[in-house]
Design an enzyme around this catalytic site. Sequence first.
Site, PDB file in Angstrom:
ATOM      1  N   HIS A 262     -30.132 -15.751  66.947  1.00 55.68           N
ATOM      2  CA  HIS A 262     -29.211 -14.932  66.159  1.00 55.68           C
ATOM      3  C   HIS A 262     -27.780 -15.017  66.720  1.00 55.68           C
ATOM      4  O   HIS A 262     -26.833 -15.343  65.998  1.00 55.68           O
ATOM      5  CB  HIS A 262     -29.716 -13.484  66.166  1.00 55.68           C
ATOM      6  CG  HIS A 262     -28.911 -12.551  65.333  1.00 55.68           C
ATOM      7  ND1 HIS A 262     -29.259 -12.205  64.051  1.00 55.68           N
ATOM      8  CD2 HIS A 262     -27.748 -11.884  65.590  1.00 55.68           C
ATOM      9  CE1 HIS A 262     -28.363 -11.368  63.554  1.00 55.68           C
ATOM     10  NE2 HIS A 262     -27.431 -11.159  64.466  1.00 55.68           N
ATOM     11  N   GLU A 263     -27.654 -14.759  68.005  1.00 58.37           N
ATOM     12  CA  GLU A 263     -26.307 -14.727  68.596  1.00 58.37           C
ATOM     13  C   GLU A 263     -25.693 -16.121  68.643  1.00 58.37           C
ATOM     14  O   GLU A 263     -24.471 -16.269  68.594  1.00 58.37           O
ATOM     15  CB  GLU A 263     -26.351 -14.084  69.988  1.00 58.37           C
ATOM     16  CG  GLU A 263     -26.939 -12.667  70.031  1.00 58.37           C
ATOM     17  CD  GLU A 263     -26.321 -11.699  69.019  1.00 58.37           C
ATOM     18  OE1 GLU A 263     -25.132 -11.868  68.672  1.00 58.37           O
ATOM     19  OE2 GLU A 263     -27.038 -10.780  68.571  1.00 58.37           O
ATOM     20  N   HIS A 266     -23.783 -16.506  65.505  1.00 59.26           N
ATOM     21  CA  HIS A 266     -22.465 -15.863  65.615  1.00 59.26           C
ATOM     22  C   HIS A 266     -21.533 -16.741  66.453  1.00 59.26           C
ATOM     23  O   HIS A 266     -20.361 -16.933  66.119  1.00 59.26           O
ATOM     24  CB  HIS A 266     -22.600 -14.499  66.307  1.00 59.26           C
ATOM     25  CG  HIS A 266     -23.141 -13.401  65.434  1.00 59.26           C
ATOM     26  ND1 HIS A 266     -22.544 -13.023  64.255  1.00 59.26           N
ATOM     27  CD2 HIS A 266     -24.223 -12.574  65.585  1.00 59.26           C
ATOM     28  CE1 HIS A 266     -23.225 -12.000  63.715  1.00 59.26           C
ATOM     29  NE2 HIS A 266     -24.251 -11.724  64.503  1.00 59.26           N
ATOM     30  N   GLU A 301     -22.403 -12.123  59.982  1.00 61.49           N
ATOM     31  CA  GLU A 301     -23.853 -11.936  60.005  1.00 61.49           C
ATOM     32  C   GLU A 301     -24.553 -13.040  59.213  1.00 61.49           C
ATOM     33  O   GLU A 301     -25.705 -13.387  59.492  1.00 61.49           O
ATOM     34  CB  GLU A 301     -24.195 -10.549  59.461  1.00 61.49           C
ATOM     35  CG  GLU A 301     -25.585 -10.045  59.788  1.00 61.49           C
ATOM     36  CD  GLU A 301     -25.823  -9.791  61.277  1.00 61.49           C
ATOM     37  OE1 GLU A 301     -24.872  -9.851  62.079  1.00 61.49           O
ATOM     38  OE2 GLU A 301     -26.994  -9.556  61.634  1.00 61.49           O
TER      39      GLU A 301
END
Length: 507
Positions: A262-263, A266, A301
């Site tokens: 997930h990160e 980003h 996101e």
Amino acid sequence: MSYAAFQQRLGVVNDLLNASSVLVWDSRTVMPPGGVASRGQQIATLTVLARQALIADDTRRLVDAAERELAGEPADSPGRRAVEHTRAAIAHHARIPESLERRRAELRTQAQAAWIEARRNSDFGRFAPALTETVDLSRQLADAIGYEAHPYDALVSVFEPGETVATLDALFAALRAGLRPLLQRVAAATPPRIDFLDRDYPEDRQRAFGLRIAERFGYDLSRGRLDASAHPFEVSFTRDDVRITTAYNRRNVATALGGIMHETGHGLYEQNIDPAYTRTALATDLIGLYAVGGTSFGAHESQSRLWESRVGRSRRFWELHYPELQAAFPDSLGDVEADEFHRAFNNVQAGPIRIQADELTYDFHVMLRVEIERALVDNSLKVSDLPEAWNATMLRDLGVRVPDDRRGVLQDIHWSIGYIGSFCSYTVGNVMAAQLYDAALTRDATIAPGLQTGDYAPLRAWLTTAVHRHGRRFSRDELLLQATGKTLDPSHYIEALQRKYGELYGV
Ligand code: ZN
């Protein structure tokens, strides 16, 4: 000449906000607990200095002069957009009385302390007075910013420009209609085997595997690093230093891995912004006073969700990379097949906690919060009635009985730091991720074969061209229009989930 002077001033604003972000990173990774109070003051001071530099009279003159100098350029040129954003941000801050800003900043420290204590003791009454004032100040903020239909629209615009109560109602109605029947079918189906997730997974090996995945996705470690924190996050200090963290659980290999994927998404956004935008208004949120290159919270996101959910939780991904994970944990995964791991990694289980929610129940947690926030802001819900409303909605939407306020209304940090209006961005991101992913596969024929062989460079390159490199030059909907031919459209997301979970659960 004038434009250069304008850029120089915006560079100062950006430097101050990046310095503040370094302090935030430090406070969430290595700072001892005793540093909390003085760190809060240091961050507040840098933010105030950045705001003052932005709204100063001579900055306004620099904006005027730069605008005259660039008058011959196309309206969406990087320079003209930088000037336009700066002018809009100055107008935004000018509308907010300084006394309101000061009280919001003071309250943030008090409210956060009250929330931490309230959560620890599962005692909502301890947080209620601070929350009541937070809602009251948010209403004043909405009045200062201005709105047409609903005060909540003004608060949402700070995080997700373009979304309003009306647009969110339509988006959520489509999601409920598409996801609720699917969720009911999945809940009635045979659950996957998940016993092996709760085994011994030494952290250093989790970290090594996660880092290799991050690098495969394209995360550049010469401009990044991975650390541990209580909750995973990404923060950048220009595109040249973009950091990610994850939270390790020695008894659950899925937690940290999901966080890293997930990160990384980003991080890829921030690392791939056009270098020419470094230290400019196109890499700074001048309204939220935050040094970030992503154009909205939801757009950001979309990148994390695309890499985590559409790529990292796909069947093909685990067919390719599971042998490596199994080799890292032979004792815990020796008796587990790739397919079994993939199913466990996508296990659907309604529960009370948002950050532990699976892909299929996650948006219901968001919709609950948006529903409650707007009711608080328009006075149709009182803070004292909040726990009851929260628990009733959890039961209605997910069939979950909330065991206590710690795992209910007190679970998120957002309200304690004055973030009312931000939650919708998580769902916007999910929806946008699926839409971009479909467009990528349709528009570039090299991406699908890459995903089949574990070569993620074509997908990363497409996303950089379509999204990352533009920084804040284009709005979220402008990016979507250019990349997919339409603005936000939930049908891609609903179809992706129906396809994936229909297959996984045979429903
Ligand atoms: Zn995220």
